[in-house]
Design an enzyme around this catalytic site. Structure first.
Site, PDB file in Angstrom:
ATOM      1  N   ARG A 266       0.892  -1.177   0.000  1.00  0.00           N
ATOM      2  CA  ARG A 266       0.000   0.000   0.000  1.00  0.00           C
ATOM      3  C   ARG A 266       0.920   1.215   0.000  1.00  0.00           C
ATOM      4  NH1 ARG A 266      -5.173  -0.719   3.942  1.00  0.00           N
ATOM      5  NH2 ARG A 266      -5.365  -2.977   3.842  1.00  0.00           N
ATOM      6  N   CYS A 267       0.438   2.298  -0.606  1.00  0.00           N
ATOM      7  CA  CYS A 267       1.269   3.506  -0.569  1.00  0.00           C
ATOM      8  C   CYS A 267       1.446   3.977   0.865  1.00  0.00           C
ATOM      9  CB  CYS A 267       0.657   4.606  -1.425  1.00  0.00           C
ATOM     10  SG  CYS A 267      -1.062   4.899  -1.056  1.00  0.00           S
ATOM     11  N   THR A 268       0.535   3.574   1.758  1.00  0.00           N
ATOM     12  CA  THR A 268       0.608   3.982   3.163  1.00  0.00           C
ATOM     13  C   THR A 268       1.213   2.907   4.068  1.00  0.00           C
ATOM     14  OG1 THR A 268      -1.670   3.229   3.344  1.00  0.00           O
ATOM     15  CG2 THR A 268      -1.350   5.613   3.099  1.00  0.00           C
TER      16      THR A 268
END
Ligand code: NAD
Length: 482
Positions: A266-268
């Site tokens: 995930r980008c996070t």
């Protein structure tokens, strides 16, 4: 007959999920022409009527949720609960954006002169070109398409070559729910198709989500031919701070979910663990013990905790990054190797990995891995924790675990990221709050939430003068008005 490419199951690459055309620059041209023609009529439709169609898409997606989740799992490798979450975000977004169709569409302002007032309204930008990554193959198109449609735009989307069928099925749900013919178009292929869309003169705005490397190319190409609105949602190197007063049971659960959920893609995802030196040993031991229990496997199996990464190429890239970290002197706590899973021949699996003794200038703490790799750093105070987290080119998401409300609130103010979590990992955004980041993570736009419409609409300021005479503004006429 156009050329084709296939998308395959990352857990079993011999399984072809879909065969799609490789579109050409001429196909991009036709898609933009269709969107342009359909947009005129669509933009004349009352906003609440457009919103009703978006709400109907939410209904169709709800009916097809299980089937779409299965496709997300097979094409993007997400375990089923995560794949269902991907689709659910699109459903939530449909209802949220539909609701905005009956919200305020601007602001009203008093004017400097009598019998005159001003207001703002939104104006569609025209045709929006969208370029999306593979990791939220239904949710990310929905974050872009729904607000763009509500604002009155036409759309041409180029999804990732690794999850094209997810976008195809998502768009099919949109058209089945009543999105008019030609308004929403998909073009398939690789980077060159995205590049053709970026520079197309009929495309007024580009909404891009992906890596910093590609985002740079998109932004500079778009501005070469501009003027275009370009919104960029790029990578992250997200950190979790754990202070010495934190509830370690809660932290361990949070680290496992944040770092290894969605195989760290995930980008996070939590990729830096910035832990106080008073608890770091206990924390790393406990996280490693729980990591060893995680089941790597077929994402369609209910007993799997962690599915594959997206491609074999990703496995090699992640392994190379871990090897570089070890060569730099970072200590491998667990993982650090590709994995073989019975029944998933050739599957792109990488063992969840923890590296210790990393520091702010380590290769592994400065570069996005986009895989199940956690780098642990030690700090001795709140101030050094904040400095460590902020000493990074990215600024998407961060979190702090502490029971001290003063530290928690100071962290909210001092962490230089677009998203901050207190006592929760760096993942888990909800669609009604703005999403996006600072520094290299983006260029100031936000998706979703109250700011989700901004990148898809121009603000128009309107003045109405009902005095029946010429009232000169921008002239020093205060005495005359008084
Ligand atoms: P990527 O940059 O490799 O590809 C993204 C898209 O760009 C794909 O559709 C690709 O075909 C296209 N593309 C490639 N070259 C192009 C070019 N020259 N011109 C135009 N388009 C081109 O990214 P990815 O591997 O699909 O996704 C992973 C990245 O996305 C990570 O860095 C992740 O952090 C980021 N991401 C960010 C967010 C966010 O909201 N900030 C969300 C999800 C993913």
């Amino acid at each position: 007959m156009s050329q084709t490419f296939t998308s395959t199951n990352p857990a079993r690459p011999s399984e072809v999920v879909a065969t799609l055309p490789i579109h050409t620059a001429a196909d991009v041209d036709s898609a933009v022409a269709r969107a342009t023609a359909a947009q005129r009529q669509w933009s004349r439709m009352p906003v609440p009527a457009r919103a009703e169609i978006i709400a109907a898409i939410g209904g169709v997606l709800t009916q097809r949720k299980a089937e779409l989740a299965n496709l997300v799992s097979r094409e993007a490798g997400k375990i089923l609960v995560e794949a269902g979450g991907d689709v659910q975000e699109a459903i939530d977004m449909a209802h949220y954006i539909a609701g905005q169709g009956r919200n305020a569409w601007g602001t009203v302002h008093p004017c400097e002169m009598p019998n005159k007032f001003g207001f703002t309204t939104r104006h569609p930008v025209g045709v929006v070109g969208m370029i999306t990554p593979w990791n939220f193959p239904v949710a990310i198109p929905s974050w872009k398409i729904f607000p763009a449609l509500l604002a009155g735009n036409g759309v041409v989307i180029k999804p990732s070559e690794f999850a094209p069928q997810c976008c195809e099925e998502f768009v099919r749900a949109c058209t089945d729910a009543g999105v008019p013919e030609g308004l929403l178009n998909v073009v398939h292929g690789f980077g060159d198709v995205g590049a053709a869309l970026t520079v197309h003169p009929g495309v007024r705005a580009i909404s891009f989500t992906g890596s910093v490397e590609t985002g740079r190319k998109v932004a500079s190409a778009a501005m070469e031919v501009g003027p275009k609105l370009v919104s960029l949602e790029l990578g992250g190197k997200n950190a979790m701070i754990v202070m010495d007063d934190a509830d370690l049971d809660l932290v361990v659960d949070g680290v496992l979910f944040g770092a290894f959920g969605t195989s760290g893609q995930r980008c996070t995802s939590t990729s830096r663990l910035v832990a106080h030196n008073a608890i770091v040993n206990e924390l790393v031991t406990r996280v490693a013990e729980r990591t060893a229990l995680l089941q790597l496997g077929d994402p369609l199996s209910a007993t799997t905790d962690i599915g594959p990464v997206v491609t074999q190429h990703s496995v090699e890239r992640i392994h190379q990054m871990v090897q570089t970290a070890i060569a730099e002197g970072n200590d491998l706590v667990i993982g650090g190797a590709p994995a073989h899973i019975d029944g998933c021949e050739g599957g792109a699996f990488y063992t969840p990995t923890i590296l210790r003794d990393t520091h702010r200038n380590s290769y592994i703490t400065r570069n996005e891995v986009f895989g199940p790799v956690l780098a642990v750093m030690e700090i001795d105070s709140f101030d050094s924790a904040i400095e460590t987290v902020n000493d990074c080119e990215y600024g998407l998401s961060s979190s702090i675990y502490t029971r001290d409300v003063n530290q928690a609130m100071r962290a909210v103010h001092e962490l230089d990221t677009g998203i901050v979590y207190i006592n929760a990992p760096t993942i888990g955004a909800e669609i009604h709050l703005p999403f996006g980041g600072n520094k290299f993570t983006g260029n100031g736009y936000r998706e979703a939430g109250s700011r989700g419409l901004e990148q898809f609409s121009e603000t128009k300021s309107v003045y109405i003068d009902y005095s029946g005479k010429l009232q000169k503004a921008q002239i020093d006429n205060r005495d005359a008005i008084a």
